[in-house]
Design a protein around this motif. Structure first.
Motif, PDB file in Angstrom:
ATOM      1  N   THR A  27      48.716 -14.839 -22.469  1.00  0.00           N
ATOM      2  CA  THR A  27      49.902 -15.156 -21.683  1.00  0.00           C
ATOM      3  C   THR A  27      49.996 -14.169 -20.525  1.00  0.00           C
ATOM      4  N   THR A  28      50.148 -14.683 -19.319  1.00  0.00           N
ATOM      5  CA  THR A  28      50.194 -13.834 -18.133  1.00  0.00           C
ATOM      6  C   THR A  28      51.593 -13.820 -17.537  1.00  0.00           C
ATOM      7  N   THR A  29      51.806 -12.859 -16.642  1.00  0.00           N
ATOM      8  CA  THR A  29      53.105 -12.762 -15.979  1.00  0.00           C
ATOM      9  C   THR A  29      53.266 -13.822 -14.893  1.00  0.00           C
ATOM     10  N   ALA A  30      52.225 -14.604 -14.655  1.00  0.00           N
ATOM     11  CA  ALA A  30      52.385 -15.777 -13.786  1.00  0.00           C
ATOM     12  C   ALA A  30      52.928 -16.963 -14.574  1.00  0.00           C
ATOM     13  N   GLU A  31      52.685 -16.986 -15.887  1.00  0.00           N
ATOM     14  CA  GLU A  31      53.134 -18.105 -16.725  1.00  0.00           C
ATOM     15  C   GLU A  31      54.523 -17.873 -17.297  1.00  0.00           C
TER      16      GLU A  31
ATOM     17  N   GLY B  20      60.108 -25.583 -18.406  1.00  0.00           N
ATOM     18  CA  GLY B  20      60.027 -26.476 -17.265  1.00  0.00           C
ATOM     19  C   GLY B  20      58.670 -26.310 -16.595  1.00  0.00           C
ATOM     20  N   PRO B  21      58.571 -26.596 -15.308  1.00  0.00           N
ATOM     21  CA  PRO B  21      59.638 -26.816 -14.326  1.00  0.00           C
ATOM     22  C   PRO B  21      60.076 -28.279 -14.264  1.00  0.00           C
ATOM     23  N   TYR B  22      61.261 -28.456 -13.677  1.00  0.00           N
ATOM     24  CA  TYR B  22      61.783 -29.779 -13.375  1.00  0.00           C
ATOM     25  C   TYR B  22      62.020 -29.894 -11.868  1.00  0.00           C
ATOM     26  N   PHE B  23      61.939 -31.127 -11.388  1.00  0.00           N
ATOM     27  CA  PHE B  23      62.273 -31.417  -9.992  1.00  0.00           C
ATOM     28  C   PHE B  23      63.286 -32.558 -10.020  1.00  0.00           C
ATOM     29  N   ILE B  24      64.531 -32.244  -9.691  1.00  0.00           N
ATOM     30  CA  ILE B  24      65.624 -33.213  -9.738  1.00  0.00           C
ATOM     31  C   ILE B  24      66.118 -33.445  -8.314  1.00  0.00           C
ATOM     32  N   HIS B  25      65.814 -34.619  -7.762  1.00  0.00           N
ATOM     33  CA  HIS B  25      66.176 -34.923  -6.378  1.00  0.00           C
ATOM     34  C   HIS B  25      65.754 -33.782  -5.444  1.00  0.00           C
ATOM     35  N   ASP B  26      64.534 -33.320  -5.651  1.00  0.00           N
ATOM     36  CA  ASP B  26      63.902 -32.246  -4.872  1.00  0.00           C
ATOM     37  C   ASP B  26      64.514 -30.870  -5.104  1.00  0.00           C
ATOM     38  N   ILE B  27      65.351 -30.737  -6.111  1.00  0.00           N
ATOM     39  CA  ILE B  27      65.786 -29.407  -6.558  1.00  0.00           C
ATOM     40  C   ILE B  27      64.742 -28.900  -7.549  1.00  0.00           C
TER      41      ILE B  27
ATOM     42  N   THR C 296      61.696 -22.617 -13.916  1.00  0.00           N
ATOM     43  CA  THR C 296      62.052 -22.052 -15.204  1.00  0.00           C
ATOM     44  C   THR C 296      61.245 -20.788 -15.513  1.00  0.00           C
ATOM     45  N   GLU C 297      61.699 -20.064 -16.547  1.00  0.00           N
ATOM     46  CA  GLU C 297      60.985 -18.847 -16.964  1.00  0.00           C
ATOM     47  C   GLU C 297      59.529 -19.137 -17.297  1.00  0.00           C
ATOM     48  N   TRP C 298      59.300 -20.217 -18.040  1.00  0.00           N
ATOM     49  CA  TRP C 298      57.945 -20.585 -18.458  1.00  0.00           C
ATOM     50  C   TRP C 298      57.377 -21.669 -17.558  1.00  0.00           C
ATOM     51  N   ARG C 299      56.106 -21.542 -17.197  1.00  0.00           N
ATOM     52  CA  ARG C 299      55.364 -22.645 -16.626  1.00  0.00           C
ATOM     53  C   ARG C 299      54.850 -23.485 -17.796  1.00  0.00           C
ATOM     54  N   SER C 300      55.761 -24.244 -18.380  1.00  0.00           N
ATOM     55  CA  SER C 300      55.420 -25.043 -19.562  1.00  0.00           C
ATOM     56  C   SER C 300      54.411 -26.134 -19.236  1.00  0.00           C
ATOM     57  N   ASP C 301      54.324 -26.491 -17.949  1.00  0.00           N
ATOM     58  CA  ASP C 301      53.319 -27.477 -17.553  1.00  0.00           C
ATOM     59  C   ASP C 301      51.909 -26.935 -17.769  1.00  0.00           C
ATOM     60  N   TRP C 302      51.714 -25.635 -17.643  1.00  0.00           N
ATOM     61  CA  TRP C 302      50.395 -25.052 -17.884  1.00  0.00           C
ATOM     62  C   TRP C 302      50.009 -25.195 -19.355  1.00  0.00           C
ATOM     63  N   LYS C 303      50.962 -24.949 -20.229  1.00  0.00           N
ATOM     64  CA  LYS C 303      50.683 -25.117 -21.658  1.00  0.00           C
ATOM     65  C   LYS C 303      50.336 -26.577 -21.962  1.00  0.00           C
ATOM     66  N   TRP C 304      51.092 -27.495 -21.376  1.00  0.00           N
ATOM     67  CA  TRP C 304      50.828 -28.914 -21.619  1.00  0.00           C
ATOM     68  C   TRP C 304      49.435 -29.297 -21.147  1.00  0.00           C
ATOM     69  N   ASP C 305      49.035 -28.771 -20.000  1.00  0.00           N
ATOM     70  CA  ASP C 305      47.695 -29.071 -19.492  1.00  0.00           C
ATOM     71  C   ASP C 305      46.607 -28.550 -20.424  1.00  0.00           C
ATOM     72  N   ARG C 306      46.872 -27.466 -21.129  1.00  0.00           N
ATOM     73  CA  ARG C 306      45.893 -26.938 -22.082  1.00  0.00           C
ATOM     74  C   ARG C 306      45.858 -27.762 -23.363  1.00  0.00           C
ATOM     75  N   VAL C 307      47.003 -28.304 -23.743  1.00  0.00           N
ATOM     76  CA  VAL C 307      47.113 -29.025 -25.010  1.00  0.00           C
ATOM     77  C   VAL C 307      46.623 -30.465 -24.896  1.00  0.00           C
ATOM     78  N   LEU C 308      46.996 -31.143 -23.820  1.00  0.00           N
ATOM     79  CA  LEU C 308      46.815 -32.590 -23.702  1.00  0.00           C
ATOM     80  C   LEU C 308      45.388 -33.074 -23.968  1.00  0.00           C
ATOM     81  N   PRO C 309      44.339 -32.408 -23.460  1.00  0.00           N
ATOM     82  CA  PRO C 309      42.994 -32.958 -23.670  1.00  0.00           C
ATOM     83  C   PRO C 309      42.554 -33.019 -25.134  1.00  0.00           C
ATOM     84  N   HIS C 310      43.260 -32.329 -26.021  1.00  0.00           N
ATOM     85  CA  HIS C 310      42.828 -32.232 -27.410  1.00  0.00           C
ATOM     86  C   HIS C 310      43.644 -33.107 -28.359  1.00  0.00           C
ATOM     87  N   LEU C 311      44.537 -33.915 -27.814  1.00  0.00           N
ATOM     88  CA  LEU C 311      45.416 -34.730 -28.645  1.00  0.00           C
ATOM     89  C   LEU C 311      44.802 -36.091 -28.928  1.00  0.00           C
TER      90      LEU C 311
END
Length: 322
Positions: free
Chosen positions: A278-282, A91-98, A102-117
């Motif tokens: 991989t860091t303990t923030a991710e 994740g993370p997900y935001f569902i009606h402001d919930i 998640t354990e992983w900041r998967s959005d960080w990985k996506w930000d690293r991947v996206l520019p190279h696609l």
């Protein structure tokens, strides 16, 4: 958990033959006889209320609904039901402001991947080992025509359908309860195939690369993210025991070795586009994943090592064409 939209969409495509087999495969992958906890997870899914959702954001985040679309009691009920599927890994997900933190900041990985696609606009995409489908939603937000994720864990399948419950069944995105070995041989149909966080769990790295290659159309793009080690051509770590407390880690190559393997399996122009420790923030424990995570997997006296004494996790992204 309805797949009628997917089956109908595949009926007149190169995936039509596979679509005929999918109902049986899905039923087998979601068999309550095989997975004793599945009935309870499905019961949780059924408890989610029907809340009209007008606000959906998939580009910069997976944000579905806003607080004003449901009252406080409904929001509290939704959160309690979603937490019945803990642990939430991706994740993370935001569902009606919930905030599903998640354990992983998967959005960080996506930000690293996206520019190279290669641009994902109007592409048919396969995401192998997609977990609950977080990156699938981001692929859809980047313009994909249709996204199919596969993951054999039924908990992740139910989590995906919890998100889709609020986003709407009409979205061209599905997560199937399958492993890559369940796909027909030589599909050669997908424009882009992702394998992120899967490679090091496979006993035979060459066989996995061949499986990935066989899913791609000629000229299609592979995006592979995996654990790596430092070193040069030919260097690879094969841990005899556990790695970071995981007992199913097989091959951690150097970047040069992975590029050589990709080239050997017939991929064109393989290149490494990102290398990141991989860091303990991710990766860490949260309210939504309450078990041991990366902080416990690292050596207590030297965070550059795992608890077993192996090099601490470094992840690299590789891109190649078929």
């Amino acid at each position: 958990m309805n797949y009628d939209h997917l089956l109908a969409a595949l009926a007149d495509t190169p995936l039509a033959d596979w679509a005929k087999k999918l109902p049986e495969q899905i039923a087998n992958g979601l068999s309550e006889k095989r997975y004793g906890d599945l009935a309870g997870w499905k019961a949780s899914l059924a408890k989610l209320p029907a809340v009209p959702t007008k606000h959906i954001e998939l580009c910069d985040a997976v944000r579905i609904g806003i607080a004003q679309e449901c009252d406080e009691n409904t929001r509290a009920h939704i959160k309690s039901v979603l937490q019945e599927l803990i642990p939430w890994r991706k994740g993370p997900y935001f569902i009606h402001d919930i905030h599903i933190d998640t354990e992983w900041r998967s959005d960080w990985k996506w930000d690293r991947v996206l520019p190279h696609l290669a641009p994902l606009n109007d592409r048919l995409i396969l995401d192998v080992g997609c977990g609950n489908g977080y990156h699938c939603w981001r692929m859809l937000g980047a313009g994909a025509k249709r996204v199919i994720g596969i993951d054999p864990s039924p908990r992740f399948i139910v989590q995906f359908h919890m998100i889709k419950h609020f986003a709407g069944e009409h979205h061209p995105i599905d997560v199937l309860p399958l492993g890559i070995e369940d796909l027909p041989e030589k599909l050669q149909a997908f424009d882009t195939v992702f394998s992120m966080g899967v490679f090091y769990h496979r006993r035979s790295p060459m066989d996995h690369l061949l499986e990935l290659k066989n899913t791609l159309r000629p000229g299609g793009q592979l995006v592979l993210e995996t654990l790596v080690i430092g070193g040069g051509l030919g260097d690879v770590l094969v841990p005899e025991g556990r790695y970071g407390m995981m007992n199913n880690v097989w091959f951690l190559p150097s970047c040069d070795t992975m590029i050589s393997w990709l080239r050997k399996m017939g991929f064109q122009n393989p290149r490494v586009v990102d290398v990141c420790p991989t860091t303990t923030a991710e990766q860490r424990a949260t309210e939504w994943m309450r078990f041991h995570s990366l902080p416990e997997f690292l050596h207590p006296e030297d965070p550059q090592l795992t608890v077993e004494g192996h090099p601490a996790p470094i992840r690299a992204v590789f891109v190649a064409e078929n």
